[in-house]
Motif scaffolding. Structure first.
Motif, PDB file in Angstrom:
ATOM      1  N   MET A  71      12.915  -6.574  -6.365  1.00 59.01           N
ATOM      2  CA  MET A  71      13.486  -5.248  -6.111  1.00 59.01           C
ATOM      3  C   MET A  71      14.401  -4.825  -7.252  1.00 59.01           C
ATOM      4  O   MET A  71      14.355  -3.678  -7.726  1.00 59.01           O
ATOM      5  N   ARG A  72      15.241  -5.729  -7.726  1.00 56.15           N
ATOM      6  CA  ARG A  72      16.153  -5.423  -8.839  1.00 56.15           C
ATOM      7  C   ARG A  72      15.383  -5.061 -10.104  1.00 56.15           C
ATOM      8  O   ARG A  72      15.769  -4.151 -10.848  1.00 56.15           O
ATOM      9  N   SER A  73      14.273  -5.802 -10.333  1.00 55.13           N
ATOM     10  CA  SER A  73      13.504  -5.569 -11.564  1.00 55.13           C
ATOM     11  C   SER A  73      12.863  -4.187 -11.597  1.00 55.13           C
ATOM     12  O   SER A  73      12.546  -3.672 -12.666  1.00 55.13           O
ATOM     13  N   THR A  74      12.676  -3.569 -10.414  1.00 56.24           N
ATOM     14  CA  THR A  74      12.087  -2.225 -10.371  1.00 56.24           C
ATOM     15  C   THR A  74      13.132  -1.132 -10.570  1.00 56.24           C
ATOM     16  O   THR A  74      12.783   0.043 -10.686  1.00 56.24           O
ATOM     17  N   GLN A 114       0.814  -1.220   0.000  1.00 55.30           N
ATOM     18  CA  GLN A 114       0.000   0.000   0.000  1.00 55.30           C
ATOM     19  C   GLN A 114       0.848   1.271   0.000  1.00 55.30           C
ATOM     20  O   GLN A 114       0.310   2.382  -0.154  1.00 55.30           O
ATOM     21  N   SER A 115       2.159   1.094   0.168  1.00 52.20           N
ATOM     22  CA  SER A 115       3.048   2.258   0.193  1.00 52.20           C
ATOM     23  C   SER A 115       3.163   2.862  -1.205  1.00 52.20           C
ATOM     24  O   SER A 115       3.331   2.152  -2.207  1.00 52.20           O
ATOM     25  N   SER A 116       3.070   4.183  -1.263  1.00 50.07           N
ATOM     26  CA  SER A 116       3.140   4.862  -2.565  1.00 50.07           C
ATOM     27  C   SER A 116       4.571   4.978  -3.069  1.00 50.07           C
ATOM     28  O   SER A 116       4.813   5.095  -4.260  1.00 50.07           O
ATOM     29  N   SER A 117       5.536   4.929  -2.160  1.00 49.50           N
ATOM     30  CA  SER A 117       6.935   5.068  -2.539  1.00 49.50           C
ATOM     31  C   SER A 117       7.740   3.930  -1.914  1.00 49.50           C
ATOM     32  O   SER A 117       7.976   3.910  -0.709  1.00 49.50           O
ATOM     33  N   LYS A 118       8.136   2.991  -2.748  1.00 46.45           N
ATOM     34  CA  LYS A 118       8.891   1.824  -2.263  1.00 46.45           C
ATOM     35  C   LYS A 118      10.374   2.051  -2.544  1.00 46.45           C
ATOM     36  O   LYS A 118      10.868   1.777  -3.633  1.00 46.45           O
ATOM     37  N   ASP A 119      11.071   2.545  -1.535  1.00 39.96           N
ATOM     38  CA  ASP A 119      12.492   2.830  -1.700  1.00 39.96           C
ATOM     39  C   ASP A 119      13.339   1.676  -1.163  1.00 39.96           C
ATOM     40  O   ASP A 119      12.828   0.621  -0.752  1.00 39.96           O
ATOM     41  N   VAL A 120      14.662   1.866  -1.130  1.00 41.52           N
ATOM     42  CA  VAL A 120      15.583   0.815  -0.694  1.00 41.52           C
ATOM     43  C   VAL A 120      15.329   0.411   0.752  1.00 41.52           C
ATOM     44  O   VAL A 120      15.476  -0.769   1.117  1.00 41.52           O
ATOM     45  N   VAL A 121      14.899   1.360   1.594  1.00 44.67           N
ATOM     46  CA  VAL A 121      14.635   1.053   3.006  1.00 44.67           C
ATOM     47  C   VAL A 121      13.456   0.097   3.135  1.00 44.67           C
ATOM     48  O   VAL A 121      13.503  -0.880   3.890  1.00 44.67           O
ATOM     49  N   ALA A 122      12.385   0.360   2.385  1.00 45.85           N
ATOM     50  CA  ALA A 122      11.190  -0.496   2.453  1.00 45.85           C
ATOM     51  C   ALA A 122      11.497  -1.897   1.930  1.00 45.85           C
ATOM     52  O   ALA A 122      11.124  -2.907   2.560  1.00 45.85           O
ATOM     53  N   TRP A 123      12.153  -1.974   0.777  1.00 46.09           N
ATOM     54  CA  TRP A 123      12.487  -3.277   0.208  1.00 46.09           C
ATOM     55  C   TRP A 123      13.403  -4.068   1.166  1.00 46.09           C
ATOM     56  O   TRP A 123      13.180  -5.255   1.413  1.00 46.09           O
ATOM     57  N   THR A 124      14.405  -3.401   1.712  1.00 43.58           N
ATOM     58  CA  THR A 124      15.352  -4.077   2.599  1.00 43.58           C
ATOM     59  C   THR A 124      14.672  -4.546   3.878  1.00 43.58           C
ATOM     60  O   THR A 124      14.968  -5.634   4.393  1.00 43.58           O
ATOM     61  N   ALA A 125      13.738  -3.740   4.407  1.00 43.19           N
ATOM     62  CA  ALA A 125      12.999  -4.140   5.606  1.00 43.19           C
ATOM     63  C   ALA A 125      12.201  -5.408   5.341  1.00 43.19           C
ATOM     64  O   ALA A 125      12.135  -6.314   6.193  1.00 43.19           O
ATOM     65  N   LEU A 126      11.606  -5.500   4.156  1.00 46.04           N
ATOM     66  CA  LEU A 126      10.829  -6.692   3.800  1.00 46.04           C
ATOM     67  C   LEU A 126      11.738  -7.905   3.618  1.00 46.04           C
ATOM     68  O   LEU A 126      11.445  -9.003   4.118  1.00 46.04           O
TER      69      LEU A 126
END
Length: 493
Positions: free
Chosen positions: A84-87, A52-64
């Motif tokens: 993550m790489r594909s984005t 649901q996050s509008s901005s998925k940055d490196v912090v969000a991906w890494t947390a997941l």
């Protein structure tokens, strides 16, 4: 912020407040929520917040990704990393550390090497001590010891974590002498070992029987007032027991303020291996009185104690209590202990019934326990049947042929013994040489059967020859198994 040890509803309580104040769309709050849910074990909720996050940055991906790693879902972590790489999202060093841990957990050395080459060696992420330690750990857990050492050897800065990772890695790969060597190198630096370092090197000492080095480690612990937690205390007990100093193991055990199930189990197993069956069972009873719940390894120790002590009925009772009282499912090792217990006591048919009624296919080790009992009690007909089964199960295992040939020799069926050895040569099965280690004045010496490369080998063989001569003069009749053992050591046959 949150962990599994916290109140499990905490992330949801905070989330409710966030929604109430309209902060759920805030980028930084969203990232913190992903991390909070993931660290608390609620990966489905973490993923929903992430989606649901509008901005998925490196912090969000890494947390997941890190959440999947912490919750033992390494395959999902790797899939998340590839998504993550594909984005096209930038990948940083924290991401690399997490994904290397995932590669280590699944044992995917190919993927780990690709991450190493594409991101680290190519300079796409800046190399630091965290990435170096993660690389070393990944290579060790994938069984690539040389690659692990190469990374460690090229590290510009080494801290206690990196040294400990190497020592623990060598122990995990059963390269115990290398672990001891690295620990000795570490002690020449100004870096102080921690509890994890000392636990790992004590484990290495236990496996090689390096009593002198183990005692030096114990002395270091006492002189530097290192706090004995349960893991370090267990390692000390195990080291002394495996090095033959059961009295010192007991003294360490009795002086420990903190004892968990692993500490009690190490003491039980140590006493059982040293033939003190009553002592092992007494420790087990004391463990139960202290409200410590036994685990599967504990029961291997107490069943082994019953086997060595000949306590058949007590062994049966304990085996039944595993599932009925402690809700533990017996595995292959427990069935092997029961077969050994019954077999040693001469209850060969009962031991065979255990094997026939096992919920899984018996392993060669379980069958070997019954075969050994047949040798002891001269049940040659049953032993012949089991011996042939073992050869069929492991046609390339030289020991199986040797055991069957020894059985035939014991019942003086020389022709059958000769046929087994001829068949072994015909299928080109080579006898695996045995190894042994001994520590003399702090130095570990390795010996291999039929090998004369050690600089003291001529003296060793000379003493063995004299021992055989003395036994013959004393009228001691050696059976064929004794002659095979001594012959292999002296280089004869």
């Amino acid at each position: 912020m949150f962990s599994k040890s916290n109140l499990q509803d905490s992330p949801f309580m905070v989330f409710a407040q966030i929604v109430t104040f309209g902060l759920d769309t805030d980028h930084f709050v969203s990232n913190a929520l992903v991390s909070a849910f993931a660290n608390s074990g609620f990966m489905l909720s973490a993923h929903q917040v992430f989606d649901q996050s509008s901005s998925k940055d490196v912090v969000a991906w890494t947390a997941l990704i890190n959440g999947y790693v912490k919750n033992d879902c390494p395959s999902k972590a790797i899939k998340c990393f590839l998504d993550m790489r594909s984005t096209g999202t930038r990948i940083d060093g924290v991401t690399i550390v997490s994904i290397l841990r995932a590669a280590a957990m699944v044992g995917d050395a190919y993927f780990g090497k690709w991450v190493h080459g594409f991101y680290v060696l190519a300079g796409r992420v800046e190399l630091d001590s965290y990435i170096c330690s993660a690389l070393v750990d990944m290579y060790f857990k994938c069984g690539h010891c040389d690659d692990a050492w190469e990374v460690f050897d090229e590290m510009p800065y080494r801290n206690v974590v990196s040294w400990t990772t190497v020592i623990a890695g060598y122990v995990q790969c059963n390269k115990f002498q290398d672990a001891q060597r690295v620990f000795s190198d570490m002690m020449l630096t100004n870096i102080m070992p921690n509890e994890f370092t000392l636990t790992s090197v004590l484990s290495a000492c236990a496996h090689t029987g390096a009593l002198d080095q183990g005692r030096l480690v114990h002395q270091y612990i006492e002189c530097n007032k290192v706090k004995l937690n349960s893991a370090l205390g267990t390692a000390l007990v195990d080291m002394y027991a495996k090095c033959g100093c059961i009295g010192e193991a007991v003294r360490v055990f009795e002086n420990l303020l903190i004892k968990d199930v692993y500490t009690w189990t190490a003491m039980i197993n140590g006493l059982a291996v040293h033939g003190d069956a009553l002592g092992a069972l007494n420790i087990f009873s004391c463990m139960l009185r202290n409200c410590i719940q036994p685990n599967e390894v504990t029961f291997i120790g107490v069943l082994s104690a019953c086997s060595h002590g000949g306590f058949v009925e007590e062994g049966k009772r304990l085996f039944e209590s595993m599932s009925k009282v402690y809700h533990l499912k017996p595995n292959m090792d427990h069935y092997g202990c029961m077969v050994d217990l019954l077999g040693r006591a001469g209850h060969l048919e009962d031991a065979k019934k255990i094997i026939d009624n096992m919920p899984m296919k018996p392993s060669p080790g379980v069958l070997g326990a019954l075969f050994g009992a047949c040798m002891i009690h001269k049940a040659f007909e049953m032993g012949e049947c089991i011996g042939n089964n073992l050869i069929n199960l492991q046609p390339n295992h030289s020991g199986r042929y040797a055991l069957l040939a020894n059985l035939y020799s014991m019942c003086r069926n020389w022709e059958a013994a000769s046929q087994v050895r001829k068949f072994m040569k015909g299928v080109q099965v080579e006898k695996t040489p045995g190894y042994s280690w001994i520590e003399v004045n702090g130095l570990i010496h390795e010996f291999k059967a039929f090998d004369h490369s050690h600089n003291e080998s001529s003296g060793v063989y000379s003493i063995l020859d004299n021992l055989i001569l003395q036994l013959n003069l004393a009228g001691q009749v050696l059976d064929c198994e004794d002659l095979n053992i001594l012959g292999s050591n002296t280089g004869e046959g």
